[in-house]
Design a protein around this motif. Sequence first.
Motif, mmCIF file in Angstrom:
data_model
loop_
_atom_site.group_PDB
_atom_site.id
_atom_site.type_symbol
_atom_site.label_atom_id
_atom_site.label_comp_id
_atom_site.label_asym_id
_atom_site.label_seq_id
_atom_site.Cartn_x
_atom_site.Cartn_y
_atom_site.Cartn_z
ATOM 1 N N THR A 110 0.845 -1.178 0.000
ATOM 2 C CA THR A 110 0.000 0.000 0.000
ATOM 3 C C THR A 110 0.884 1.233 0.000
ATOM 4 N N ASN A 111 0.400 2.276 -0.609
ATOM 5 C CA ASN A 111 1.155 3.525 -0.636
ATOM 6 C C ASN A 111 0.955 4.342 0.629
ATOM 7 N N GLN A 112 0.056 3.851 1.517
ATOM 8 C CA GLN A 112 -0.184 4.565 2.767
ATOM 9 C C GLN A 112 0.953 4.288 3.734
ATOM 10 N N THR A 113 1.439 5.316 4.342
ATOM 11 C CA THR A 113 2.530 5.191 5.304
ATOM 12 C C THR A 113 2.001 5.469 6.710
ATOM 13 N N LEU A 114 2.306 4.563 7.621
ATOM 14 C CA LEU A 114 1.864 4.729 8.999
ATOM 15 C C LEU A 114 2.744 5.757 9.701
ATOM 16 N N ASP A 115 2.125 6.792 10.216
ATOM 17 C CA ASP A 115 2.849 7.808 10.969
ATOM 18 C C ASP A 115 2.805 7.431 12.444
ATOM 19 N N LEU A 116 3.945 7.020 12.982
ATOM 20 C CA LEU A 116 3.989 6.579 14.373
ATOM 21 C C LEU A 116 3.596 7.685 15.334
ATOM 22 N N ASN A 117 3.789 8.937 14.904
ATOM 23 C CA ASN A 117 3.463 10.061 15.779
ATOM 24 C C ASN A 117 1.963 10.248 15.962
ATOM 25 N N ASP A 118 1.149 9.617 15.102
ATOM 26 C CA ASP A 118 -0.302 9.776 15.184
ATOM 27 C C ASP A 118 -0.975 8.656 15.959
ATOM 28 N N MET A 119 -0.213 7.662 16.409
ATOM 29 C CA MET A 119 -0.818 6.510 17.063
ATOM 30 C C MET A 119 -1.280 6.848 18.479
ATOM 31 N N ARG A 120 -2.400 6.231 18.864
ATOM 32 C CA ARG A 120 -2.952 6.437 20.204
ATOM 33 C C ARG A 120 -3.552 5.105 20.683
ATOM 34 N N PRO A 121 -3.017 4.519 21.758
ATOM 35 C CA PRO A 121 -3.573 3.246 22.229
ATOM 36 C C PRO A 121 -4.959 3.429 22.829
ATOM 37 N N ALA A 122 -5.753 2.378 22.746
ATOM 38 C CA ALA A 122 -7.071 2.358 23.383
ATOM 39 C C ALA A 122 -6.990 1.402 24.568
ATOM 40 N N ILE A 123 -7.425 1.844 25.735
ATOM 41 C CA ILE A 123 -7.328 1.011 26.931
ATOM 42 C C ILE A 123 -8.682 0.876 27.617
ATOM 43 N N LYS A 124 -8.814 -0.199 28.388
ATOM 44 C CA LYS A 124 -9.967 -0.428 29.248
ATOM 45 C C LYS A 124 -9.444 -0.898 30.597
ATOM 46 N N THR A 125 -10.165 -0.565 31.655
ATOM 47 C CA THR A 125 -9.727 -0.948 32.986
ATOM 48 C C THR A 125 -10.791 -1.793 33.685
ATOM 49 N N ALA A 126 -10.337 -2.657 34.575
ATOM 50 C CA ALA A 126 -11.228 -3.472 35.394
ATOM 51 C C ALA A 126 -10.606 -3.582 36.780
ATOM 52 N N VAL A 127 -11.439 -3.475 37.802
ATOM 53 C CA VAL A 127 -10.947 -3.486 39.183
ATOM 54 C C VAL A 127 -11.225 -4.836 39.831
ATOM 55 N N PHE A 128 -10.208 -5.363 40.498
ATOM 56 C CA PHE A 128 -10.315 -6.615 41.226
ATOM 57 C C PHE A 128 -9.873 -6.372 42.673
ATOM 58 N N PRO A 129 -10.119 -7.311 43.576
ATOM 59 C CA PRO A 129 -9.804 -7.068 44.989
ATOM 60 C C PRO A 129 -8.357 -6.662 45.263
ATOM 61 N N HIS A 130 -7.418 -7.233 44.510
ATOM 62 C CA HIS A 130 -6.014 -6.973 44.832
ATOM 63 C C HIS A 130 -5.227 -6.332 43.693
ATOM 64 N N HIS A 131 -5.894 -5.973 42.609
ATOM 65 C CA HIS A 131 -5.170 -5.344 41.497
ATOM 66 C C HIS A 131 -6.135 -4.658 40.553
ATOM 67 N N VAL A 132 -5.557 -3.838 39.669
ATOM 68 C CA VAL A 132 -6.313 -3.211 38.587
ATOM 69 C C VAL A 132 -5.787 -3.780 37.274
ATOM 70 N N GLU A 133 -6.704 -4.152 36.401
ATOM 71 C CA GLU A 133 -6.334 -4.728 35.112
ATOM 72 C C GLU A 133 -6.514 -3.681 34.022
ATOM 73 N N VAL A 134 -5.457 -3.437 33.255
ATOM 74 C CA VAL A 134 -5.505 -2.472 32.155
ATOM 75 C C VAL A 134 -5.347 -3.244 30.847
ATOM 76 N N SER A 135 -6.418 -3.304 30.051
ATOM 77 C CA SER A 135 -6.388 -4.003 28.774
ATOM 78 C C SER A 135 -6.104 -3.008 27.655
ATOM 79 N N PHE A 136 -5.423 -3.476 26.620
ATOM 80 C CA PHE A 136 -5.094 -2.596 25.501
ATOM 81 C C PHE A 136 -4.982 -3.426 24.231
ATOM 82 N N LYS A 137 -5.114 -2.747 23.104
ATOM 83 C CA LYS A 137 -4.937 -3.393 21.806
ATOM 84 C C LYS A 137 -3.520 -3.150 21.354
#
Length: 208
Positions: A110-137
């Motif tokens: 593809t002629n499209q070039t990925l610009d690393l400066n434009d990337m932004r991760p998406a995260i989700k959090t879940a709380v458990f009794p002894h820790h916090v879980e952070v999920s990401f793609k």
Amino acid sequence: MKKYKDFMPKADTQFRTWTELWKIDFPRLVALTLPHVQLAEQQSHLQLSQKAIDIIDEVERAKMKLAALVSEKEMIKKEFTAAARTYINMAKATPQFKEEGILGIGITCTNQTLDLNDMRPAIKTAVFPHHVEVSFKKHHVLSVAIYCRLPQDKGKWTLVGKCSKSPFIDKTPLRIENKPEKREYMAIYTDVQELMGHQSDICMVTFG
């Protein structure tokens, strides 16, 4: 004799300097204030001091080597990508080229070039009794750096870890035992050497 603080500097450069001075002054310190410390024990401690200096030097050399390798890697990737793209575009320009055929052998272009400066991760959090879980793609080979802050941190983020496999488990204990606290989490991509792109959206949880 120099005045010694009751703590050592944490930064490696300052810690190394402090240890070098300590090696010089330690025998005098013992002679004046700790006469019961035997020579063998002094020598053992001085050897430990030198080990601390040596490992810091070794880490710095490894960092420099890694930085050089990363730079060479990026240069070779860029050179290879340009060459491969040229061959693929040349192939596309021939009468024999068929899109289905090129896809069939696993090559796409593809002629499209990925610009690393434009990337932004998406995260989700879940709380458990002894820790916090952070999920990401995960994005290709990049890891994410996970940051956390509390309202009393006055906007300052603290790095709680780097992770290349989702989810990230934050086992940081409560600042005040048995007192629930509100936490904010955010993430940003990293290639180990540096942060890349934009911060993720902020996720807020109540932990504890």
